[in-house]
Design a protein around this motif. Structure first.
Motif, PDB file in Angstrom:
ATOM      1  N   MET A 177      -3.763  -0.666  -4.024  1.00  0.00           N
ATOM      2  CA  MET A 177      -2.298  -0.575  -3.895  1.00  0.00           C
ATOM      3  C   MET A 177      -1.752   0.102  -5.146  1.00  0.00           C
TER       4      MET A 177
ATOM      5  N   TYR B  87      -2.629 -11.739   5.164  1.00  0.00           N
ATOM      6  CA  TYR B  87      -1.370 -11.610   5.896  1.00  0.00           C
ATOM      7  C   TYR B  87      -1.309 -12.610   7.036  1.00  0.00           C
TER       8      TYR B  87
ATOM      9  N   LYS C  14       4.842 -11.141   2.518  1.00  0.00           N
ATOM     10  CA  LYS C  14       3.754 -10.188   2.786  1.00  0.00           C
ATOM     11  C   LYS C  14       3.965  -8.914   1.984  1.00  0.00           C
ATOM     12  N   HIS C  15       5.229  -8.515   1.879  1.00  0.00           N
ATOM     13  CA  HIS C  15       5.547  -7.276   1.172  1.00  0.00           C
ATOM     14  C   HIS C  15       5.154  -7.348  -0.306  1.00  0.00           C
TER      15      HIS C  15
ATOM     16  N   LYS D 228       0.538  -7.917  -2.525  1.00  0.00           N
ATOM     17  CA  LYS D 228      -0.387  -7.163  -3.370  1.00  0.00           C
ATOM     18  C   LYS D 228       0.090  -7.093  -4.814  1.00  0.00           C
TER      19      LYS D 228
ATOM     20  N   GLU E 237      -9.363  -0.213  -7.485  1.00  0.00           N
ATOM     21  CA  GLU E 237      -8.935   0.062  -6.131  1.00  0.00           C
ATOM     22  C   GLU E 237      -8.045   1.301  -6.070  1.00  0.00           C
TER      23      GLU E 237
ATOM     24  N   SER F  27      -8.802   4.656  -4.040  1.00  0.00           N
ATOM     25  CA  SER F  27      -7.944   5.162  -2.968  1.00  0.00           C
ATOM     26  C   SER F  27      -7.542   6.609  -3.258  1.00  0.00           C
TER      27      SER F  27
ATOM     28  N   SER G  13     -10.595   8.904  -2.485  1.00  0.00           N
ATOM     29  CA  SER G  13     -10.904   9.048  -1.063  1.00  0.00           C
ATOM     30  C   SER G  13      -9.824   9.878  -0.366  1.00  0.00           C
TER      31      SER G  13
ATOM     32  N   GLU H 143      -2.405   0.275   3.089  1.00  0.00           N
ATOM     33  CA  GLU H 143      -2.829   1.465   2.341  1.00  0.00           C
ATOM     34  C   GLU H 143      -3.640   2.394   3.230  1.00  0.00           C
TER      35      GLU H 143
ATOM     36  N   PHE I   8       5.786  -5.791   7.934  1.00  0.00           N
ATOM     37  CA  PHE I   8       6.745  -5.868   6.836  1.00  0.00           C
ATOM     38  C   PHE I   8       7.080  -4.455   6.399  1.00  0.00           C
TER      39      PHE I   8
END
Lengths: 473, 173
Positions: free
Chosen positions: A1, A19, A442-443, A446, A464, A468, A471, B17, B40
């Protein structure tokens, strides 16, 4: 994230939640049968409410003569309770609007319940002006509308009329803000429900699907409502303070009132949020969502606003002395040393001295201390309003009309009844709606989940993030 | 239940993501996304999809101005034209004491106007049932949907398997 979280931040969601687990945990209180403790508490709340309704009906039937107000003391329990409740309401909007603008992530754990509390507190508050006018059947005279009485309009110069507008606006805007936040969560419950429950939540969720465009607009709406609510909440208690400050009563006629009232309102509101949260997280087992971190953050707000209120009390005393105006000096001497000295003492002890223990981190993070402190502050802020209103009026310009006010059983009953009303509404709310905002938790997962930050983290942001990026390219 | 008369193929993802990367991928391939459903608000999703900025706040400004004018002109008309009253010898047009009510009505009109506009343009209203592709998109699944008349099934399935969708389904809504 790609969120950047400072390493000093502590987790806001504990227990390595996924979640789905968040959905399960937060929907669960609305899906299971009420516990025995909930039922008992609900019966007590409704009984208290019923007694309050009886006392209100008694007042309406017999007239305001059943109250102990007199020519000297025209405002007593009624306006004290009105200001107390409206002040309590302020924390909800502060948490949901001002902390949203400041991007404080911890608001997501408590904003839903705090906003609900605001709405219920404003309902309790609004009752008092309506019944204290004496003739509730013509209470619509408050509002300007073309009428057959002249047409006679209300006085737009009067802070009491400004209050009508401020409180109606505050109530309805808070309701919109709260409900708009609830719609996606009602959709979450709807999609888990069956039968009649599904029909009810289908109605309540307005057909929400979670489409990207809808979320974009929803965020835009939430942000602007937060931007509008921020000056609104400050205006409401400013205008309440104008009810006093624009009069010519020594002790009321002061320019410090607006900021002093607003700080006091936030102070008392956070205390009530703490009272509710400490009970709610325990009974609904939400300790992983309403964490010690949330409680500590709110205790910091209580410490700051309590200290602002303390400075305001001392400033008032200083300015009374410095003014050289004998009536002003007497008003404050009378508050501290007069017949109602005990109420001034209670105010000072509960509002100024006791919150200072929150300088100590151990106490800020103690649920037990927090609960007792929140009760103290609620009591202290009630005393503050009583000091300002009853003490000041009891000793007016003319010693021959000096008086002493104690409430009748009817006035006390109405006050207790509003507490019953507040808890009845709140308890129904905990059964019907998710007490913690599901989508918003949930928002922030992370950025605030304990699997991502803090000691127990298992995912590492840098790795991470790097992964990301590579990739993607 | 509202009907769109559309044949839809959709993929479900487990993480926002992965979803955003997939959305960017689809845009790169010029696959027209019908809609994306998330549990969300996912920041950056609207940019990845190329959605226009919402103009809701501009509507809010207009509603707010309407409230300002209603309050200020209304009070002015009442106190100077309709029924002028003397309050303690004060002027008939006391502009400073109009400020609080003017402010409150500005906020009231802006908030109600924007909220009603929001629900109306989103097609959300009490009792409305909009078609849903998968009930888990309000729980923990992130969904990208293609209209089957716009994107062929083979392109869509290739895209979903390349971008890491957990499930692929079709549905008519």
């Amino acid at each position: 994230m790609s969120v950047v979280v400072s390493p000093v931040r502590r987790p806001l969601v504990e227990g390595h939640k996924t979640y789905h687990q968040i959905t399960e945990d937060l929907c669960a209180p609305t899906e299971r049968a009420p516990s025995k403790s909930w039922i008992i508490a609900f019966i007590i709340s409704v009984a208290t409410l019923a007694y309050g309704v009886f006392c209100i009906l008694w007042t309406i039937w017999m007239g305001t003569g059943t109250w102990n107000l007199n020519r000297t003391i025209g405002w007593g329990y009624d306006i004290t309770n009105f200001v107390w409740w409206i002040g309590i309401g302020h924390a909800g909007t502060l948490i949901s609007a001002i902390l949203m603008l400041f991007r404080q992530r911890w608001r997501t754990g408590v904003n839903r319940a705090a906003e609900a509390m605001t709405i219920f507190a404003v309902i309790c508050a609004a009752l008092f002006p309506m019944i204290h006018v004496g003739r509730i059947w013509v209470v619509y005279y408050f509002f300007p509308y073309p009428n057959t009485r002249g047409p006679l309009w209300p006085n737009f110069n009067s802070p009491l009329l400004w209050d009508v507008f401020a409180i109606s606006t505050y109530f309805s805007v808070s309701l919109l803000f709260w409900y708009t936040g609830l719609v996606p969560d009602f959709a979450t419950i709807r999609n888990r429900a069956t039968g009649f429950r599904k029909k009810v939540y289908n109605f309540l969720s307005f057909g929400w699907t979670g489409s990207a465009k809808h979320w974009q607009r929803w965020e835009s709406l939430s942000l602007v409502l937060a931007g509008l609510s921020t000056p609104l909440v400050l205006s409401v208690h400013t205008i309440v303070s104008f009810d006093f400050a624009t009069s010519v009563i020594p002790g009321w006629h002061t320019t410090i009132f607006p900021p002093y009232f607003v700080a006091g309102a936030i102070f008392s509101g956070f205390a009530m949020v703490q009272t509710l949260m400490v009970i709610t997280r325990k009974i609904l087992q939400l300790e992983e969502y309403i964490t010690i971190e949330h409680i500590e953050s709110m205790n910091k707000v209580i410490l700051v606003t309590g200290t602002i209120v303390g400075v305001a009390y001392l400033t008032e005393l200083f300015i009374a002395w410095y003014s050289g105006y004998v009536y002003e000096q007497f008003a404050f001497f009378n508050r501290a040393m007069g017949v109602y000295w005990w109420s001034y003492f209670g105010m000072m002890a509960c509002n100024v001295i006791s919150p200072q223990i929150f300088w100590v981190k151990k106490f800020r993070r103690s649920v037990f201390v927090t609960f007792f402190m929140s009760i103290f502050v609620n009591i202290g802020m009630w005393f503050e309003r009583f000091v300002i209103i009853a003490t000041t009026l009891a000793r007016d310009y003319l010693p021959s009309s000096w008086s002493y006010y104690i409430p009748t059983w009817v006035e006390i009953g109405i006050f207790i009844g509003t507490i019953g009303l507040f808890f009845t509404f709140y308890m129904i709310f905990t059964r019907v709606a998710p007490v913690v905002a599901i989508a918003e938790v949930k928002h922030i997962l992370k950025a605030g989940g304990d699997q991502y930050i803090g000691e127990n983290a298992v995912h590492h942001h840098h790795d991470e993030h790097h992964h990301s990026e590579t990739s993607h390219h | 239940m509202r009907q769109y008369h559309k044949e839809v193929i959709y993929g479900l993802y487990n993480d926002e993501e992965i979803l955003i990367r997939a959305v960017r991928n689809a845009r790169g391939k010029h696959l027209e996304i019908m809609d994306v459903y998330t549990p969300f608000p996912v920041h950056g999703l609207d940019h990845a999809m190329g959605l226009e900025e919402s103009r809701l706040h501009q509507a809010g400004f207009v509603y707010g101005m309407l409230g300002t004018l209603t309050a200020f002109l209304g009070m002015t008309w009442i106190f100077t034209r309709d029924w002028p009253i003397i309050f303690g010898g004060k002027p008939h047009w006391p502009v400073p004491s109009f400020i609080p009510i003017t402010f409150e009505l500005t906020v009231l009109f802006a908030a109600w106007g924007m909220t009603i506009t929001f629900y109306t343009i989103c097609g959300l209203w009490p009792g409305v049932s909009n078609p849903q592709l998968d009930l888990r998109t309000t729980d923990d699944k992130f969904c990208i949907a293609f209209d089957r008349s716009e994107v062929s099934d083979s392109d869509a399935r290739a895209f979903f398997s390349e971008t890491g969708a957990e499930e692929v389904n079709t549905k008519s809504i």
